[in-house]
Scaffold this motif. Structure first.
Motif, short mmCIF file in Angstrom:
data_model
loop_
_atom_site.label_atom_id
_atom_site.label_comp_id
_atom_site.label_asym_id
_atom_site.label_seq_id
_atom_site.Cartn_x
_atom_site.Cartn_y
_atom_site.Cartn_z
N LEU A 402 -13.19 -57.83 -89.01
CA LEU A 402 -12.25 -57.62 -87.92
C LEU A 402 -12.99 -57.30 -86.63
O LEU A 402 -12.66 -57.81 -85.55
CB LEU A 402 -11.27 -56.51 -88.28
CG LEU A 402 -10.13 -56.25 -87.30
CD1 LEU A 402 -9.28 -57.50 -87.12
CD2 LEU A 402 -9.27 -55.09 -87.77
N LYS A 406 -13.05 -59.74 -83.22
CA LYS A 406 -12.67 -59.14 -81.93
C LYS A 406 -13.79 -59.28 -80.90
O LYS A 406 -13.56 -59.63 -79.74
CB LYS A 406 -12.31 -57.67 -82.12
CG LYS A 406 -11.99 -56.93 -80.83
CD LYS A 406 -11.68 -55.48 -81.10
CE LYS A 406 -11.41 -54.72 -79.79
NZ LYS A 406 -12.61 -54.66 -78.92
N SER A 412 -9.51 -59.02 -77.47
CA SER A 412 -8.42 -58.10 -77.82
C SER A 412 -7.26 -58.81 -78.50
O SER A 412 -6.44 -58.17 -79.17
CB SER A 412 -7.92 -57.38 -76.56
OG SER A 412 -7.43 -58.31 -75.61
N LEU A 415 -6.41 -58.30 -82.35
CA LEU A 415 -5.76 -57.12 -82.91
C LEU A 415 -4.25 -57.13 -82.74
O LEU A 415 -3.58 -56.20 -83.21
CB LEU A 415 -6.33 -55.85 -82.26
CG LEU A 415 -7.86 -55.68 -82.35
CD1 LEU A 415 -8.28 -54.41 -81.64
CD2 LEU A 415 -8.30 -55.65 -83.82
N ARG A 416 -3.69 -58.13 -82.12
CA ARG A 416 -2.24 -58.15 -81.90
C ARG A 416 -1.68 -59.53 -82.22
O ARG A 416 -2.41 -60.50 -82.34
CB ARG A 416 -1.90 -57.77 -80.47
CG ARG A 416 -2.43 -58.72 -79.41
CD ARG A 416 -1.93 -58.31 -78.02
NE ARG A 416 -2.31 -59.26 -76.99
CZ ARG A 416 -3.39 -59.17 -76.23
NH1 ARG A 416 -4.19 -58.12 -76.39
NH2 ARG A 416 -3.65 -60.07 -75.31
#
Length: 427
Positions: A402, A406, A412, A415-416
């Motif tokens: 992860l 990223k 970023s 993560l969304r």
């Protein structure tokens, strides 16, 4: 994907039936001896294969038909790496076991890593051609041949040495079949599955040094992944006793079954597409990443809770009271499932373009962590220590993947946006 999953389940089913018959055919000590030797030979497979299959997927995604000039140089490298692997196996086996019986088992099982490596390489050809039905059958074939050997041993009352000889002969047969599968790649006649109107880039034939430079991150990544996944069995065999090895091997065979879903989705079906999207459609790669993460978290948690609930009953029902202690090991290893499922989705992005070296670094870190934890935990806690070493290793790998995605691929956005809405892939 469903076909590939069914094919992998079939192969795992063959392996599971093989375990069931072995526990009824040979004593538990012989079962542990075979498990230790077999785990060592399979750990050596990535060193023989040397990342060639993954390299083929990458170069054909980028260069299309022009990449056929890589085939013969990569296969020459395979001959060298296979020879070196067999010599290394003999050296390790001679020093790991003082028992002459286990050494003899190793001698008979030497063809296995070369055969398994060729099966993976020939499978890459089927992936490139989009022949997933045949791929599903092809990847199950080695496990089916081992099951056939054990069925024969069970009927005839043969011992573990005879079973090892049978494994040797069937491995040689599959090896010949794999070589025949590679003929169309060597003469450039394989029909690749390519999107319409894709460009073809001209490239020159690589040198052996060029092949090694491109292949070694894939090779080392595969080696490290097997170390943190399966070294526990070999280390139990070398550091503890054959009974614990047999019990842990039964527990791991059940966990291997539930690991097949992300393998079918990401390694078999989506990996060639991830390579293409990374080169030509970055937005689609991001959408696939988000959908994969959302789905794997949910499915992984459901599978974990189900295993924790039924594992002791499952093990005793299939393997008998002698192996009932393996059920508690399965409950511990079940904690790995959500991390493994999520890591399969995240890690697929790290195979694309020039990110494989970063993925290899993460896998190396976790392999070192796993071996260190095994050295500490196995002498004191036996198979339960090995199980907890695996859980901690899987958690560490998921977090490192992860972090890598990223930092190096999506920023970023990694993560969304994780979702269960498959319609996002249709945009």
């Amino acid at each position: 994907m469903a076909l590939l999953w069914v094919g992998l389940l079939g192969g795992a089913g063959f392996a599971f039936l093989t375990q069931l018959l072995l526990v009824r055919t040979v004593p538990i000590a012989d079962m542990g001896a075979m498990a230790g030797v077999l785990s060592l030979t399979l750990l050596a497979m990535p060193a023989a294969e040397f990342g060639i299959a993954a390299l083929w997927l990458r170069i054909f995604a980028k260069y299309r038909q022009s990449a056929f000039c890589w085939i013969k140089p990569t296969l020459r490298i395979f001959v060298l790496t296979s020879t070196a692997t067999l010599l290394l196996l003999l050296l390790i086996g001679h020093n790991a076991w003082n028992d002459q019986h286990q050494r003899q088992l190793l001698y008979w099982l030497l063809p296995l890593p070369v055969m398994e490596a060729l099966v993976v390489i020939a499978g890459a050809r089927l992936q490139l051609e989009g022949r997933y039905r045949i791929l599903a059958v092809w990847r199950a074939l080695p496990k089916f041949t081992r099951l056939a050997v054990v069925i024969g041993a069970w009927v005839l009352g043969a011992d573990i040495s005879t079973i090892a000889i049978g494994y040797c002969l069937t491995s040689l047969l599959v090896l010949v079949l794999a070589l025949s599968q590679l003929a169309s790649m060597m003469n450039g006649s394989a029909k690749l599955e390519l999107p319409a109107a894709t460009p073809v880039q001209a490239i020159s034939t690589p040198t052996s040094r060029g092949v090694l430079a491109q292949a070694w991150p894939f090779a080392m990544g595969n080696i490290f992944s097997l170390i943190y996944l399966q070294s526990d069995i070999f280390m139990l065999s070398a550091m503890h006793d054959t009974e614990s090895t047999a019990l842990y091997n039964v527990a791991f065979s059940i966990i291997a079954l539930v690991y097949l879903l992300p393998t079918a989705i990401f390694n078999q079906f989506l990996l060639p597409r991830y390579h293409r999207w990374a080169e030509y459609d970055h937005d689609k790669l991001l959408r696939a990443y988000r959908l994969g993460n959302g789905a794997m978290i949910v499915i992984g948690l459901v599978v974990m809770l189900s295993l924790i609930a039924i594992a002791p009953f499952l093990v005793e029902f299939f393997f008998g009271a002698t192996y009932s202690a393996a059920g508690y090991v399965v409950q511990t290893l079940a904690l790995c499932v959500p991390f493994r499922y999520l890591a399969s989705s995240i890690g697929n992005c790290l195979v694309t373009q020039d990110h494989m070296r970063k993925k290899m670094t993460y896998q190396m870190t976790v392999a070192v962590l796993n071996v260190g934890l095994n050295l500490i935990l196995i002498p004191n806690y036996g198979m339960h220590g090995a199980a907890w070493a695996t859980v901690l290793s899987e958690l560490a790998l998921c977090l490192l993947y992860l972090m890598g995605v990223k930092n190096h691929i999506f920023g970023s956005q990694a993560l969304r946006g994780w979702t269960l809405n498959y319609r996002t892939m249709l945009r």
